[in-house]
Design an enzyme around this catalytic site. Structure first.
Site, PDB file in Angstrom:
ATOM      1  N   CYS A   2      34.157  42.690  52.049  1.00  0.00           N
ATOM      2  CA  CYS A   2      33.834  43.543  52.997  1.00  0.00           C
ATOM      3  C   CYS A   2      34.752  43.475  54.274  1.00  0.00           C
ATOM      4  CB  CYS A   2      32.429  43.257  54.249  1.00  0.00           C
ATOM      5  SG  CYS A   2      31.222  42.737  53.178  1.00  0.00           S
ATOM      6  N   TRP A  74      31.146  45.448  51.083  1.00  0.00           N
ATOM      7  CA  TRP A  74      30.675  44.986  49.649  1.00  0.00           C
ATOM      8  C   TRP A  74      29.804  44.778  49.842  1.00  0.00           C
ATOM      9  CZ3 TRP A  74      30.467  41.152  46.445  1.00  0.00           C
ATOM     10  CH2 TRP A  74      31.218  40.913  45.865  1.00  0.00           C
ATOM     11  N   GLY A 101      30.077  37.771  55.797  1.00  0.00           N
ATOM     12  CA  GLY A 101      30.056  37.123  55.126  1.00  0.00           C
ATOM     13  C   GLY A 101      27.938  37.890  54.596  1.00  0.00           C
ATOM     14  N   GLU A 488      40.441  44.077  34.862  1.00  0.00           N
ATOM     15  CA  GLU A 488      39.414  44.628  35.954  1.00  0.00           C
ATOM     16  C   GLU A 488      40.463  45.344  36.515  1.00  0.00           C
ATOM     17  OE1 GLU A 488      41.566  41.323  39.089  1.00  0.00           O
ATOM     18  OE2 GLU A 488      43.082  41.465  37.447  1.00  0.00           O
ATOM     19  N   HIS A 504      38.984  30.247  14.656  1.00  0.00           N
ATOM     20  CA  HIS A 504      37.321  28.840  15.149  1.00  0.00           C
ATOM     21  C   HIS A 504      37.310  29.905  14.992  1.00  0.00           C
ATOM     22  CE1 HIS A 504      39.669  25.319  13.871  1.00  0.00           C
ATOM     23  NE2 HIS A 504      40.358  25.813  14.772  1.00  0.00           N
ATOM     24  N   LYS A 603      39.604  41.980  47.260  1.00  0.00           N
ATOM     25  CA  LYS A 603      40.503  41.641  46.883  1.00  0.00           C
ATOM     26  C   LYS A 603      40.650  39.361  47.060  1.00  0.00           C
ATOM     27  CE  LYS A 603      45.047  41.172  46.689  1.00  0.00           C
ATOM     28  NZ  LYS A 603      45.925  40.311  45.119  1.00  0.00           N
TER      29      LYS A 603
HETATM   30  C1  F6R Z   1      42.981  38.881  39.847  1.00  0.00           C
HETATM   31  C2  F6R Z   1      42.762  38.772  41.113  1.00  0.00           C
HETATM   32  C3  F6R Z   1      41.908  37.254  41.907  1.00  0.00           C
HETATM   33  C4  F6R Z   1      42.365  36.260  41.998  1.00  0.00           C
HETATM   34  C5  F6R Z   1      41.285  34.977  42.791  1.00  0.00           C
HETATM   35  C6  F6R Z   1      42.150  34.336  43.972  1.00  0.00           C
HETATM   36  O1  F6R Z   1      44.277  40.300  39.486  1.00  0.00           O
HETATM   37  O2  F6R Z   1      43.836  38.473  41.868  1.00  0.00           O
HETATM   38  O3  F6R Z   1      41.458  36.943  39.984  1.00  0.00           O
HETATM   39  O4  F6R Z   1      43.332  36.052  41.796  1.00  0.00           O
HETATM   40  O5  F6R Z   1      40.049  35.797  43.512  1.00  0.00           O
HETATM   41  O6  F6R Z   1      42.311  34.739  44.751  1.00  0.00           O
HETATM   42  P1  F6R Z   1      43.355  33.986  45.488  1.00  0.00           P
HETATM   43  O7  F6R Z   1      44.660  34.006  45.028  1.00  0.00           O
HETATM   44  O8  F6R Z   1      43.436  34.489  47.284  1.00  0.00           O
HETATM   45  O9  F6R Z   1      42.663  32.660  46.023  1.00  0.00           O
END
Ligand code: F6R
Length: 608
Positions: A2, A74, A101, A488, A504, A603
């Protein structure tokens, strides 16, 4: 996850809120809304789906007012419907809140409010906060102080009330909130990208902080309502860095920014002569470091893939054993930890809930705690005692690209630093440092591959619903990362596998035209990988290889070779990941998908 924006000032709030929400879109969301305090009390607009739906409503329903809050949701509690979108209001319509949250005592609070006769109009936990605040009396700040002990879980909330229509009260326990001090206007948001176009003077709220924002300024209080001192920081990110700059998508722009991002990260940690690394720049206490006997890397997703490469770097250069764990698993498995273990949390955002929890375990055990992080002043940044800033700048595309390559550089520099502390450094370190400085040129070369090759790569990948990415050694994590990028943004299934494990199990998948992507630059193990490729070829696989041009033995095996420059083996992960990013990007564009905001993804994952 969010996104939150709040505004108190002298301009009409709606366009500012919408612009803030636009900049928060990249976090991932499925509905959006805003509330404005005006003469008619608090007025609310909400819409399912993309922001454009909310914008259309806003054009048709003018909401005058200079104070407001906005949100991209979200979905966690309840479907992504208009009724569940934020802001949520209390029963009297005098308090509105937006929330990021999860309330863990949601069921108990819901039952309590229902038995008190409150009619609930949504399935959200957020609505409960609005009712709890609405049922208290007095100024909004005092109500918040009384309600806070009743909220269990993780939350970042911004509230407004008709009792004090000129102010907002923001509070957090877990997910981040940053307040911005502009010229006669104050803002609050879940991350700085939403504020940058109006101010670069910000305060990052700490866990348990409450901030009151009025036109005249910001006051921060602790959870008990006592004023606390929080310095205003001036950010060096400017708004233009969070724009597309002529590229079709943020992801493409960020892929092309990698040479600069890597250059900046390397230079930030070199000594004045640029011949070696500057250990002081890392902020490690050398005495603590001397006692280290092992390293624990924790991260999620793409950052976890960077850690898998980091293990090779640190073990090879500093001769320390390294464990790599998914933060979400590590935090629950009662790990062995102590003063002799250096814990490094690797995170682009610095706000990933699991990574923070794993780092917190390290802190409590007295382990030296460091972070490789892309956001100065983020939660991970503030938790760690030593910090390596990846100089990637704002990363907006949900699929991480430039953050990943700068994480690799930061982990390589960390390995060199540990090597120095352990007295293992020698003349070869200078050569590696020189190669690191030439790396941006190699990345430029990897980026210069003609589009035609990717068009053929797209045909090869889209011929099947599944594909296999193979690599060995420190290129196995690159196979994992390439497969993750494809999943993704193109929604095609792909799996990364170490070449030697093929027989395997996964080889059962291979039949005519099945795509196999091989990360195959020159390494001592390449002959072994070629053996794996011969096996899949014999079963009809279509092979796309990433390797230096003219790689012996590959020509006759691969349908397509995407060339990368021939670099030091330690730098191969950096140059080979670039074509895999571009391949995934081209596939998603060809399939007409939303590259920058893929479905269901956020993100930064600020809740568990
Ligand atoms: C994939 C991606 C996610 C982040 C993960 C960790 O492209 O961006 O897999 O790598 O959510 O996020 P951070 O690095 O912000 O802790």
């Amino acid at each position: 996850m969010c996104g939150i924006i709040g505004y108190v000032g002298t301009h009409q709030a709606v366009p500012i809120l919408l612009e803030g929400l636009r900049r928060l879109e990249y976090r991932g969301y499925d509905s959006a809304g805003l509330a404005v305090a005006g003469h008619a009390g608090i007025q609310i607009l909400r819409a399912e789906g993309k922001l454009v739906n909310l914008e259309e409503k806003a054009y048709g329903t003018p909401l005058p007012g200079v104070v407001g809050i906005g949100h991209t949701r979200w979905a966690t509690h309840g479907a992504p419907t208009e009724a569940n979108a934020h802001p949520q209001v209390d029963a009297t319509g005098t308090v509105a809140v937006v929330h990021n949250g999860i309330l863990e005592n949601y069921a108990a609070l819901r039952a309590e409010l229902r038995s008190a006769g409150v009619e609930l109009s949504s399935d959200t936990d957020t609505e409960l906060i609005a009712h709890l605040l609405g049922r208290e009396e007095g100024p909004l700040l005092e109500r918040v102080v009384r309600v806070l002990p009743r909220l269990e879980g993780q939350y970042a909330v911004v509230a407004m009330s008709t009792n004090a229509p000129d102010e907002l009260v923001a509070f957090r326990q877990g997910p981040p909130l940053v307040v911005g001090a502009g010229d006669g206007e104050m803002l609050v948001a879940s991350d700085v990208t939403a504020l940058l176009s109006r101010t670069r003077r910000v305060i990052f709220l700490e866990h348990g902080d409450i901030a009151r924002l009025g036109r005249g300024g910001i006051t921060v209080f602790d959870a008990g309502g006592h004023p606390v001192d929080r310095p205003i920081e001036t950010l060096d990110w400017d708004a233009a860095r969070a724009e597309k700059g002529g590229y079709r998508h943020f992801m493409l722009k960020e892929i092309h920014e990698q040479p600069d991002a890597v250059r900046n990260t390397v230079l930030a940690y070199l000594d004045a002569e640029r011949r070696g690394i500057n250990i002081e720049g890392f902020g490690f206490d050398p005495h603590r470091l001397e006692k280290i006997r092992r390293v624990q890397l924790v991260a999620c997703g793409t950052s976890w893939h960077a850690c898998l490469v980091g293990k090779f770097y640190i073990e090879r250069l500093a001769r320390l054993p390294v464990d790599v764990d998914y933060a979400s698993e590590y935090r629950y498995r009662d790990p062995l930890l102590g003063h002799e273990t250096l814990v490094i949390g690797v995170t682009q955002s610095g706000e990933t809930a699991d990574t923070l929890a794993a780092m917190e375990l390290g802190r409590r055990a007295g382990a030296p705690l460091a972070t490789v992080c892309n956001v100065r002043s983020s939660s991970a940044w503030r938790l760690a005692e030593a910090r390596l800033l990846t100089q990637a700048g704002p990363e907006i595309g949900v699929a991480s690209t430039k953050a990943f390559t700068t994480q690799l550089v930061a982990l390589l520099l960390t390995a060199l630093a540990l090597r120095r502390v352990r007295g293992l450094d020698d003349a070869r370190d200078g050569e590696l440092v020189a190669q690191l400085q030439r790396l941006p040129l190699a990345l430029e070369e990897a980026l210069g591959v003609p589009d035609e090759l990717y068009r053929r790569g797209v045909d090869l990948i889209t011929a099947s619903a599944d594909s296999l990415y193979l690599g060995r050694g420190m290129l196995y994590p690159i196979a994992l990362e390439g497969a993750l990028k494809l999943k993704e943004i193109s929604y095609l299934h792909a799996e990364g596998y170490p070449g030697g494990e093929m027989k395997h199990g996964p080889i059962a998948l291979v039949d005519d035209g099945f795509p196999v992507v091989a990360v195959a630059p020159r390494t001592p193990a390449r002959e072994k990988l070629l053996g794996n490729l011969r096996e899949v070829r014999a079963r009809g696989a279509a092979i796309l290889a990433v390797a230096e041009a003219g790689a012996a033995g590959l020509d006759e095996l691969a349908d397509l070779i995407v060339p990368v420059p021939d670099v030091d083996p330690l730098l191969q992960p950096l140059v080979t990941v670039v074509p895999l990013q571009l391949l995934a990007y081209n596939v998603a564009v060809e399939l007409g998908l939303d590259v920058d905001q893929p479905r269901n993804l956020a993100k930064s994952v600020t809740v568990e």
